[in-house]
Design a protein around this motif. Structure first.
Motif, PDB file in Angstrom:
ATOM      1  N   LEU A 224      13.184  -7.628  -6.218  1.00 17.51           N
ATOM      2  CA  LEU A 224      12.941  -7.279  -7.618  1.00 17.51           C
ATOM      3  C   LEU A 224      11.537  -6.709  -7.801  1.00 17.51           C
ATOM      4  O   LEU A 224      11.356  -5.712  -8.517  1.00 17.51           O
ATOM      5  N   CYS A 225      10.538  -7.313  -7.169  1.00 17.32           N
ATOM      6  CA  CYS A 225       9.171  -6.803  -7.301  1.00 17.32           C
ATOM      7  C   CYS A 225       9.063  -5.375  -6.775  1.00 17.32           C
ATOM      8  O   CYS A 225       8.449  -4.508  -7.410  1.00 17.32           O
ATOM      9  N   LEU A 226       9.660  -5.103  -5.624  1.00 17.23           N
ATOM     10  CA  LEU A 226       9.634  -3.753  -5.065  1.00 17.23           C
ATOM     11  C   LEU A 226      10.370  -2.775  -5.964  1.00 17.23           C
ATOM     12  O   LEU A 226       9.957  -1.616  -6.121  1.00 17.23           O
ATOM     13  N   HIS A 227      11.454  -3.229  -6.572  1.00 23.38           N
ATOM     14  CA  HIS A 227      12.200  -2.383  -7.510  1.00 23.38           C
ATOM     15  C   HIS A 227      11.339  -2.007  -8.707  1.00 23.38           C
ATOM     16  O   HIS A 227      11.319  -0.852  -9.136  1.00 23.38           O
ATOM     17  N   MET A 228      10.578  -2.972  -9.234  1.00 19.03           N
ATOM     18  CA  MET A 228       9.717  -2.680 -10.379  1.00 19.03           C
ATOM     19  C   MET A 228       8.585  -1.724  -9.992  1.00 19.03           C
ATOM     20  O   MET A 228       8.216  -0.839 -10.771  1.00 19.03           O
ATOM     21  N   ILE A 229       8.039  -1.899  -8.790  1.00 17.12           N
ATOM     22  CA  ILE A 229       7.001  -0.970  -8.322  1.00 17.12           C
ATOM     23  C   ILE A 229       7.583   0.430  -8.208  1.00 17.12           C
ATOM     24  O   ILE A 229       6.948   1.424  -8.588  1.00 17.12           O
ATOM     25  N   ARG A 230       8.805   0.520  -7.714  1.00  9.15           N
ATOM     26  CA  ARG A 230       9.453   1.832  -7.597  1.00  9.15           C
ATOM     27  C   ARG A 230       9.670   2.451  -8.967  1.00  9.15           C
ATOM     28  O   ARG A 230       9.476   3.656  -9.158  1.00  9.15           O
ATOM     29  N   ARG A 231      10.061   1.653  -9.920  1.00 13.98           N
ATOM     30  CA  ARG A 231      10.226   2.154 -11.285  1.00 13.98           C
ATOM     31  C   ARG A 231       8.905   2.661 -11.847  1.00 13.98           C
ATOM     32  O   ARG A 231       8.847   3.687 -12.521  1.00 13.98           O
ATOM     33  N   ASP A 232       7.835   1.919 -11.580  1.00  9.56           N
ATOM     34  CA  ASP A 232       6.538   2.245 -12.164  1.00  9.56           C
ATOM     35  C   ASP A 232       5.859   3.433 -11.491  1.00  9.56           C
ATOM     36  O   ASP A 232       5.244   4.275 -12.163  1.00  9.56           O
ATOM     37  N   HIS A 233       5.935   3.490 -10.162  1.00 11.21           N
ATOM     38  CA  HIS A 233       5.093   4.431  -9.422  1.00 11.21           C
ATOM     39  C   HIS A 233       5.827   5.286  -8.399  1.00 11.21           C
ATOM     40  O   HIS A 233       5.187   6.065  -7.694  1.00 11.21           O
ATOM     41  N   GLY A 234       7.146   5.147  -8.313  1.00 15.27           N
ATOM     42  CA  GLY A 234       7.905   5.984  -7.400  1.00 15.27           C
ATOM     43  C   GLY A 234       8.122   5.357  -6.032  1.00 15.27           C
ATOM     44  O   GLY A 234       7.555   4.319  -5.685  1.00 15.27           O
ATOM     45  N   SER A 235       8.962   6.042  -5.241  1.00 18.30           N
ATOM     46  CA  SER A 235       9.398   5.495  -3.963  1.00 18.30           C
ATOM     47  C   SER A 235       8.277   5.389  -2.934  1.00 18.30           C
ATOM     48  O   SER A 235       8.245   4.453  -2.129  1.00 18.30           O
TER      49      SER A 235
END
Length: 317
Positions: free
Chosen positions: A162-173
């Motif tokens: 979930l944390c990695l998913h939120m980082i991806r949402r915020d700042h991209g892959s």
């Protein structure tokens, strides 16, 4: 800077507490700057955490500055302090993103903010969450659920997903991939994109009498399907069709069809460069406006924004 407030309540699970602290604290933007500031907040000066106790440097007043609030799990699923419930409701009213890890879903559900939404928690606690909060649609089979502003995850390592998913949402892959490498964790676990495109979509109940007709629906999403078409294919009356859908999928035939179309659209947005208008037609929406409205309602963002965040990288030659 985006402030992540991790709320440590009595009997907090240390693993759930440490996961967002480590992941978000180590995340760096392409220019080397920290992407987040992490604050550990408590409702009391001292918090029990299993084999040890901790003294959170911040109180609940720090939630007023947060862009994201994380609710780790607790080993004690007793009542949530009222001051915590009220602080979370105020934050939600300001548009703050709130996410739970493992049994932290019980804290979030106590606020009423998950009512009418799909959510998950540790599989061992899923039945208890559903019984205690019947207005929450509990799905014990997924790693996490993203409803836009409110997110929930299953136990242990799913909090890292979930944390990695939120980082991806915020700042991209790219930024998320760097964070995943630091955590010695794949950005996407086994199953690839399935965890991203299965939002709010009931699975086909394998072995049930509905399975063949649901497979047929998924194979014919571009057609102008009606409920009569589905009932005719199932060989039952419309009334029986509705009853069986409620019993076996927990939703209506129309809602299942709409969610299946959105799920297919998410896949096409990720895997192809087809224009959004074309995708709308390919998944059975009569107009691109209707498609965009439904997509935003189900996924929590626009088709174009979703594509920008989740487009699969081109294979390396």
């Amino acid at each position: 800077m985006h402030i992540i407030a991790v709320v440590a309540l009595d009997n907090v699970v240390p693993f759930d507490l440490s996961t967002p602290i480590e992941v978000f604290s180590r995340t760096r933007l392409p220019d080397g700057r920290a992407a987040y500031e992490v604050r550990i907040c408590g409702a009391a000066p001292s918090v029990a955490a299993g084999a040890f106790s901790l003294r959170p440097p911040w109180g609940l007043e720090a939630l007023a500055d947060a862009g994201t609030i994380i609710l780790p799990g607790r080993s004690d699923l007793g009542p949530v302090p009222e001051e915590v419930v009220e602080a979370l409701r105020r934050a939600a009213a300001r548009g703050v993103r709130i996410a739970s890890i493992c049994s932290g879903a019980f804290v979030l559900a106590a606020t009423g903010l998950l009512d009418g939404l799909r959510a998950t928690t540790h599989w061992a606690a899923a039945a208890q969450l559903a019984a205690r909060h019947p207005r929450v649609e509990v799905d014990p089979d997924v790693l996490y659920v993203d409803n836009g502003q409110f997110l929930t995850s299953a136990g242990a390592a799913a909090g890292l997903d979930l944390c990695l998913h939120m980082i991806r949402r915020d700042h991209g892959s790219a930024v998320a991939a760097d964070a995943a490498r630091l955590s010695v964790m794949p950005l996407e676990r086994e199953g690839g994109q399935a965890q991203f495109i299965a939002h709010d979509h009931p699975p086909v109940p394998r072995g049930s009498v509905l399975e063949p007709v649901l497979r047929w629906v998924e194979d014919n999403l571009a057609a102008d399907l009606t409920l009569d078409d589905i009932a005719r294919t199932a060989g039952v009356s419309l009334r029986t069709l509705n009853r069986r859908f409620r019993e076996q999928t927990g939703t209506t035939p129309l809602q299942w069809l709409l969610r299946a179309r959105i799920r297919r659209a998410q896949y096409l947005l990720e895997a192809t460069d087809h224009p959004v208008d074309r995708i709308a037609g390919e998944v059975g929406f009569g107009s691109s406006t209707a498609f965009r409205d439904r997509f935003k309602r189900v996924v929590g963002t626009t088709p174009q924004a979703y594509r920008s965040a989740f487009t699969r990288p081109a294979p390396v030659p």
